[in-house]
Motif scaffolding. Structure first.
Motif, short mmCIF file in Angstrom:
data_model
loop_
_atom_site.label_atom_id
_atom_site.label_comp_id
_atom_site.label_asym_id
_atom_site.label_seq_id
_atom_site.Cartn_x
_atom_site.Cartn_y
_atom_site.Cartn_z
N LYS A 299 -7.39 -7.16 2.23
CA LYS A 299 -6.23 -7.34 3.10
C LYS A 299 -5.87 -8.81 3.25
CE LYS A 299 -4.54 -5.72 7.48
NZ LYS A 299 -4.83 -5.41 8.84
N THR A 301 -4.70 -11.64 5.46
CA THR A 301 -4.63 -11.99 6.88
C THR A 301 -4.59 -13.50 6.98
OG1 THR A 301 -7.03 -12.12 7.08
CG2 THR A 301 -6.03 -9.99 7.60
N ARG B 190 3.26 -4.31 15.64
CA ARG B 190 3.77 -4.39 14.27
C ARG B 190 4.39 -5.75 13.93
NH1 ARG B 190 8.16 -0.61 16.49
NH2 ARG B 190 9.88 -2.06 16.69
N THR B 192 3.20 -8.67 13.40
CA THR B 192 2.52 -9.52 12.43
C THR B 192 2.42 -8.87 11.05
OG1 THR B 192 0.42 -8.67 13.25
CG2 THR B 192 1.14 -10.80 14.11
N ASP B 193 3.00 -7.68 10.88
CA ASP B 193 2.94 -7.05 9.57
C ASP B 193 3.79 -7.84 8.58
OD1 ASP B 193 3.02 -3.61 10.81
OD2 ASP B 193 1.41 -5.10 10.67
N THR B 196 7.40 -4.68 6.85
CA THR B 196 7.74 -3.75 7.92
C THR B 196 8.70 -2.72 7.37
OG1 THR B 196 9.44 -5.33 8.62
CG2 THR B 196 7.40 -5.31 9.87
N GLU B 266 -2.83 -10.57 14.76
CA GLU B 266 -3.31 -9.59 13.77
C GLU B 266 -4.52 -8.83 14.29
OE1 GLU B 266 -4.02 -12.20 10.50
OE2 GLU B 266 -2.02 -11.95 9.66
#
Lengths: 330, 328
Positions: A299, A301, B190, B192-193, B196, B266
């Motif tokens: 992932k 991040t 959502r 910090t996605d 989207t 996050e």
């Protein structure tokens, strides 16, 4: 009489104060409590005491005859906590659940001998209300920022409580303190700890209760003023150069224009579900994910991005934020 | 500041990176900047080969740099993307008219075809008209809702299957803080996605999610890119304006806080049950909506009836019911 045209209609520029009488007893009101109308001094004090007792009762955390170590530093909120506890415990009556034993603890960062007068004064404030008092030194005196000092104080209190067979700790954090500390946690990359900061019972290391969670600094200041307790009413704006100071000034300013700011921050923190991992950071005690030093996760991040490009050498016993601050401070 | 670049140790540095305080020369800065965006695109799996990508282009620094970088990386790493510039004309005099001229120049400079959609054509109202009707409060609500739908509509017209925007790390950090200050758990989950709307027909990607705004400005400046550098005239009065000032004050003391806020965002998880939103179509305009009537139609109805606050505020559920009863 209207100033514009001298007609007899009421000048609408003058705000009508409907709360001139206390909503409870009808006496002259001195303060308007948010959403509850005007209150006289006595009813305001009763309102504060009820709110305090209700916050402890509702939380269902404190058991009958528990031993509680209360952090005390003679500041505005800890003085109010002292008086509210004294008032509540002297009026227990049938509410046995709210009967517990308090012991007040002052953590002194300076030399004990040099501060003996201050310590004596604090001791007399506490013992005059029938409580016991201890003055202890912190587990570490070196700290390079406010966050570290706060964590040292909390850990010292928890260690004292654990070694003295206390069941809980209690601190005088108001909604202002919780909101500012919680937001500061987010700003410094400790979002994982936001939930612990904002909850009534911070169970990170040891149960730490915050019964003043629903009080603002202003309410506490006014409670102290009307109760004639020996405490500062309200602190001035923080003019030091730190992220905490900037956050404090910002939240105070925003609260004056958007009155639900403090409660929004505290509510968000309360809803945050912090993980109960066994791995905890040595400094801030927030749970760390198992892969704290593993940047091979798929992932994308912020952490994996920084790991890929900056390749910092993390200490395994510290979380992301404490590692970064460790580097910044050498 | 050191005398040499921290990477090549040959040239004098021109920038000290806010994230890690490294001093870089021009060439090393360009390479590092482009490499970070390429990494974000690949690791975040933002695109697939054959995608038709609509670049939200306002003429500002973010979208200009975004268009330039996507074109460069698409050619360099063979992403296989077909790129379009998509611009929305909100009708803000003294602001949007000038920035659109910039986008038209970008179309020629980068050889990327351009499509412009306007509020006037889509909704019959410009932002200037809306502000006259609503005042300076809540006008960002109208603009945000209308622009989102306008971008989707424009993307469908050009046949795009992805929309990409120039939201940078500062924007994401501001959004995290804003949602905390407003107590908006749903948006906080959502915001910090990096992608989207994946469940929708048009997912939106943010390749600049971990890139500082300051570095985007420096990149545009040193590359001498053509962009329009003025803030929206209605922006200073917005709630976001307060948060932006706060973030800038924090950045001055500790520049790393921007990525720290994104990291915190996050990692925030909530106890609330996952109420999956049912995607349907607005019964009025047919556009994608989670309610019977989409937000844009509700806002428009309020404007057309002379009740601009109709779909804004706490009573909006009652108001929606009233609208439905009266009109449908």
């Amino acid at each position: 009489m209207c100033d514009d045209c001298s007609c007899s209609s009421v000048d609408k520029r003058i705000q009508t104060f409907d709360d001139q009488k206390c909503k409870k007893c009808g006496e002259a009101s001195v303060i308007k409590v948010h959403q509850q109308g005007g209150h006289c001094v006595e009813c305001f004090l009763i309102h504060c005491r009820h709110k305090f007792a209700a916050s402890i009762g509702k939380a269902n955390d404190v058991k009958y005859k528990s031993k509680v170590a209360v952090g005390y530093n003679a500041g505005s909120s800890s003085t109010a906590l002292l008086h509210l506890l004294s008032t509540m415990l002297s009026r227990i009556g049938k509410r046995k659940k709210l009967e517990f034993i308090c012991h007040f603890v002052y953590i002194c960062f300076e030399d004990l001998d040099e501060n003996s007068q201050t310590i004596e004064s604090l001791q007399s404030n506490v013992t005059s209300l029938g409580f016991t008092f201890s003055c202890i030194q912190p587990i570490a005196t070196f700290h390079y920022n406010r966050y570290l000092k706060r964590e040292i104080m909390l850990k010292t209190l928890c260690n004292f409580a654990a070694s003295g067979n206390f069941d809980y700790c209690m601190i005088g954090w108001t909604s202002n303190s919780i909101a500012i500390n919680g937001l500061s946690d987010v700003i410094t990359g400790r979002g994982d700890g936001f939930g612990f900061t904002a909850k009534f019972n911070d169970n990170k290391l040891f149960p730490i209760l915050k019964p003043l969670k629903d009080f603002t600094d202003k309410e506490i200041g006014l409670y102290n003023y009307f109760s004639k307790t020996p405490a500062p009413i309200y602190s001035l704006l923080n003019d030091s150069i730190s992220t905490y100071a900037v956050t404090e000034n910002f939240v105070r300013g925003l609260q004056s224009g958007y009155i639900s700011t403090l409660s929004n921050i505290v509510n968000i923190g309360s809803k945050h579900s912090s993980s109960v991992n066994q791995n905890k950071c040595e400094v801030c005690s927030i749970p760390m994910p198992n892969h704290v030093n593993d940047s091979n996760t798929d992932k994308l991040t912020a952490r994996s991005f920084l790991d890929h490009f900056d390749k910092p050498k993390y200490l395994k016993t510290l979380c992301y934020a404490c590692n970064l601050q460790n580097f910044e401070n050498g | 500041m050191t005398l040499d670049c921290d990477i090549c140790h040959e040239n004098p540095p021109i920038i000290k990176r806010p994230r890690n305080q490294k001093a870089l020369c021009k060439q090393c800065f360009f390479l590092a900047f482009e490499e970070e965006i390429h990494y974000t695109i690949v690791k975040g799996k933002l695109f697939s080969s054959g995608d038709v990508v609509a670049i939200g282009a306002s003429g500002g620094k973010d979208s200009t740099v975004l268009a330039y970088i996507l074109k460069l990386l698409n050619d360099k790493y063979s992403y296989g993307l077909k790129l379009y510039l998509l611009s929305v004309d909100e009708g803000i005099t003294g602001y949007r008219d000038h920035s659109l001229a910039t986008v038209k120049r970008n179309e020629v400079q980068y050889a990327i075809p351009l499509k412009i959609v306007s509020y006037k054509d889509l909704y019959g109202w410009t932002m200037d008209d809306i502000v006259k009707a609503t005042g300076l409060k809540n006008n960002c609500t109208f603009c945000g809702v209308f622009r989102r739908q306008a971008l989707d509509r424009g993307a469908l017209i050009i046949g795009a299957n992805k929309v990409v925007t120039g939201h940078n790390a500062d924007d994401i950090a501001e959004t995290v803080l804003m949602n905390i200050l407003r107590g908006d758990v749903t948006r906080l989950k959502r915001c910090t996605d990096i992608i989207t709307g994946e469940e929708d027909a048009l997912p939106r990607c943010k390749p600049f999610k971990y890139i500082y705004e300051r570095e985007i400005v420096m990149y545009a400046y040193f590359k001498k890119l053509d962009y329009f550098a003025t803030e929206c005239v209605y922006a200073p009065n917005s709630y976001r304006g307060h948060v932006r000032t706060f973030l800038k004050d924090l950045e001055r003391i500790r520049p790393a806080c921007i990525l720290d806020i994104i990291h915190s965002g996050e990692n925030l998880t909530f106890n609330q049950p996952n109420n999956s939103i049912k995607r349907g179509n607005c019964i009025r305009c047919g556009f994608v909506s989670s309610n019977d009537i989409c937000k844009a139609c509700l806002l428009l109805e309020g404007l057309n009836k002379g009740l601009p606050k109709l779909a804004i505020g706490k009573k909006k559920q009652k108001q929606q019911a009233l609208l439905q009863y009266n009109n449908f």
